[in-house]
Scaffold this motif. Sequence first.
Motif, PDB file in Angstrom:
ATOM      1  N   VAL A  31      35.108  15.594  30.839  1.00 39.17           N
ATOM      2  CA  VAL A  31      34.996  15.999  32.237  1.00 39.17           C
ATOM      3  C   VAL A  31      36.354  16.299  32.844  1.00 39.17           C
ATOM      4  O   VAL A  31      36.552  17.311  33.533  1.00 39.17           O
ATOM      5  CB  VAL A  31      34.251  14.924  33.042  1.00 39.17           C
ATOM      6  N   LEU A  32      37.334  15.411  32.593  1.00 39.53           N
ATOM      7  CA  LEU A  32      38.670  15.631  33.147  1.00 39.53           C
ATOM      8  C   LEU A  32      39.317  16.883  32.573  1.00 39.53           C
ATOM      9  O   LEU A  32      39.956  17.654  33.297  1.00 39.53           O
ATOM     10  CB  LEU A  32      39.542  14.413  32.873  1.00 39.53           C
ATOM     11  N   THR A  36      40.474  20.220  34.708  1.00 42.01           N
ATOM     12  CA  THR A  36      41.854  20.697  34.675  1.00 42.01           C
ATOM     13  C   THR A  36      41.917  22.168  34.281  1.00 42.01           C
ATOM     14  O   THR A  36      42.666  22.957  34.869  1.00 42.01           O
ATOM     15  CB  THR A  36      42.660  19.855  33.681  1.00 42.01           C
ATOM     16  N   VAL A  37      41.116  22.545  33.303  1.00 41.59           N
ATOM     17  CA  VAL A  37      41.130  23.943  32.864  1.00 41.59           C
ATOM     18  C   VAL A  37      40.648  24.865  33.983  1.00 41.59           C
ATOM     19  O   VAL A  37      41.217  25.937  34.207  1.00 41.59           O
ATOM     20  CB  VAL A  37      40.236  24.104  31.611  1.00 41.59           C
ATOM     21  N   LEU A  38      39.607  24.491  34.702  1.00 42.94           N
ATOM     22  CA  LEU A  38      39.111  25.303  35.799  1.00 42.94           C
ATOM     23  C   LEU A  38      40.145  25.467  36.897  1.00 42.94           C
ATOM     24  O   LEU A  38      40.295  26.547  37.477  1.00 42.94           O
ATOM     25  CB  LEU A  38      37.837  24.686  36.374  1.00 42.94           C
ATOM     26  N   ARG A  42      41.808  29.025  38.122  1.00 39.49           N
ATOM     27  CA  ARG A  42      41.736  29.428  39.526  1.00 39.49           C
ATOM     28  C   ARG A  42      43.116  29.727  40.096  1.00 39.49           C
ATOM     29  O   ARG A  42      43.304  30.697  40.838  1.00 39.49           O
ATOM     30  CB  ARG A  42      41.047  28.329  40.327  1.00 39.49           C
ATOM     31  N   THR A  43      44.105  28.893  39.742  1.00 43.11           N
ATOM     32  CA  THR A  43      45.464  29.116  40.242  1.00 43.11           C
ATOM     33  C   THR A  43      46.041  30.418  39.706  1.00 43.11           C
ATOM     34  O   THR A  43      46.679  31.184  40.442  1.00 43.11           O
ATOM     35  CB  THR A  43      46.355  27.937  39.832  1.00 43.11           C
TER      36      THR A  43
END
Length: 784
Positions: A31-32, A36-38, A42-43
């Motif tokens: 989950v973490l 983090t990848v998402l 997005r950035t």
Amino acid sequence: MDNVNGLFGPSWSLDTGDIVELWHLYRIPIVLASFTVLMIVRTILRLRKPREKLSETPPPTSPSLPAEKTIAPLELTKKTSIEKIKAPRRIVGGLKKSKPSEDDIESGDKKIQVLVFFSSLTTTTEKTAKVFTEGLAHNIKEFSSSATFLEPEILDLSYIDYDEYFINPPKSEPNTQYFYLILIPTYNIDTVLDNFLEHLQETHNDFRIDTAPLSSLLGYSVFGFGDREGWPTEEEGFCSQARDVDKWMAKLTGRRRAFPLGVCDAKTDGPERLKEWKEGVEDVILHIAKTGGLGEGVAGSGDAVESDVEDVDDDDDNDEVLFQEQDVAQRKTKAQKQDSLNDLEDLGRSLDKPSADPSPPLEVDFTTYSKKSRKPEAPAIIKEMVPKNSPTYNSLTKQGYTIVGSHSGVKICRWTKSALRGRGSCYKYSFYGIASHQCMETTPSLSCSNKCVFCWRHGTNPVGTTWRWVVEPPEMIFTGVKAGHYKKIKMLRGVPGVRAERFAEAMRIRHCALSLVGEPIFYPHINEFLAMLHNEHISSFLVCNAQHPDQLAALTPVTQLYVSIDASNRESLRKIDRPLHRDFWERFNACLDILRERRFEQRTVFRLTLVKGFNIDDEVEGYARLVEQGLPCFVEIKGVTYCGTSTSSSAGLTMANVPFYSEIQEFVLALTAALNKRGLGYGIAAEHAHSCCVLIASERFKNESGRWCTRIDYKRFFELLEKGEPFRPEEYMGEETPEWALWGNGGFDPRDERVYRKGKNKVPLPVKKEEEEIEDEVVVVGGE
């Protein structure tokens, strides 16, 4: 850990239990890592997206102003967006009504067309409407020049196509707008007004049509003529049909009532009330000419306060809904006070609860949504088709009809009187061997679904598309029509010239022509009535108008079945028959297909009534196509008979529309040639010049010698019918058609004596002995 290591072993086999165990062990890191990848993706996307410009040309900074006084572009944008905010937001229900612009109002090209509709049974309203229209045309010429007024038109509701005026306004020039005025009386019998009201209601409730299709009208107003002697109050029916028309027009026009409903007692204050209403309507039209609209009213321009059903249906259509805290609180309070059911589960729980009230539960309507609860409507009272105190009853009885019950009738045919005196029978004797003085002309239904231009009973018989009247038993009708027929026959025994032997024969009914007036198969128990005729060995000759295919398909075999074929195409049929059904052409063709299927079960006949100027010119090929479609046993071609009444002339029928017998003969020759080109096997069999009628028959009705056998063996017909087994029309084919009835010989019985009117001497019709070919010569007998 052994299990986990086994998951990544050489076999790499996973089962459901292993996957679940793996998820429980590593769910938090997974989950973490996904989160983090998402966030990283997005950035990156935001950094790649180019920065939007706040404006194409940002305002330059003035050098004279200090740096701290300079307004940043972002602050300017915020300030502008704040100024654009308006609260609270208003949501308006319904369609926005377009207001005419000043340019359109002041334009000289704008035209206003006033249409005056009326309905009249005794021509009283018709005369009043004509005088009213003439006065209106004279007065509007003095109106303001801001609009061009076209000449007002007057239209009879009995003769127009409702779809052309009451689904959408008539199609005309782009700058022409319409104003409707409707003048109607109120009757306690079924007339064309009932069909008009039904059309308005169906149009409003038709989901395929806008609920207010006539909203583009400038306005409308209705005036009703009533009789306080018969209906003293509104509740008892005073001007009820005018009020209903006003109500439905309000719905169809989006409440464009220009002037209040006017009503009057036609016997007392009719002229005064009509004058007052006319002056008010003229003021409204003048106002429209100056301003382009109806002006201020209730809940919208020109709207009027509605009542009755409109309060339930359209009360909230045009209201403005403001979503404010006070409104929300009021709605919550009302919802808490109301004992309403929200869904089926609540309904079920409420039914499970015991109730102290022993009354049965109310009906629940799951198909209609309304903010206001509807009260259960009382069942409609089924009325009589022709009440004894109605104008229809008085009119029909004056014409010689005996009304049986409330929807049946019997009448003595003029050919019955003629046959009793030895002056000739009708064409049915020449063609089929029916003795006119032994024939009863009756109908179990005085109502019809057509308003034919050549009908002898214009406006005097009810009309309708469905049976909505009291239904009387066939036993009562059968007994009543026989008693009425015999009573009328007995009244003729003192008439000079009546032959004793024929009078004795007339007291035994042998044939029944179900073609008097109205539509016989409209009667719900027509099969039972036919069975009673056949049980007494009375032959049945039934005529229908090809508008009721369901009833025609369910009809039991008759001696001879007629279908009226009054036109060869859709438009011509609409003009001459003026049917009430919208799908009249589809019904017409369905009936022809039914006749084709039953041509080997009973004798079928196409009856063509020719009206000059309506259905003769250039329609031969169309009739030939219809004959090919239905393949009837016989085709009767008959010229229209002009009854010489004012109602006929108002329908557009005069003596100029009555064809000469020579024109009928020419048409018959052309139709026969067209049928022979198609290889259908028809020929001209017989004629009756006195009736202006010719018979075309199928070659199925020729004997082995090639002679026509169009007559019927009635004794054989009843023998076959009583066996209860299927039989063909050829099995009860009668003797040869007599020589004097064949084509070219006139068709007058030599036993009788032809009498000419206007004081002429009685001249016996000469019988032509020799047989002539169709192509060689056409003989006109008796000066027809």
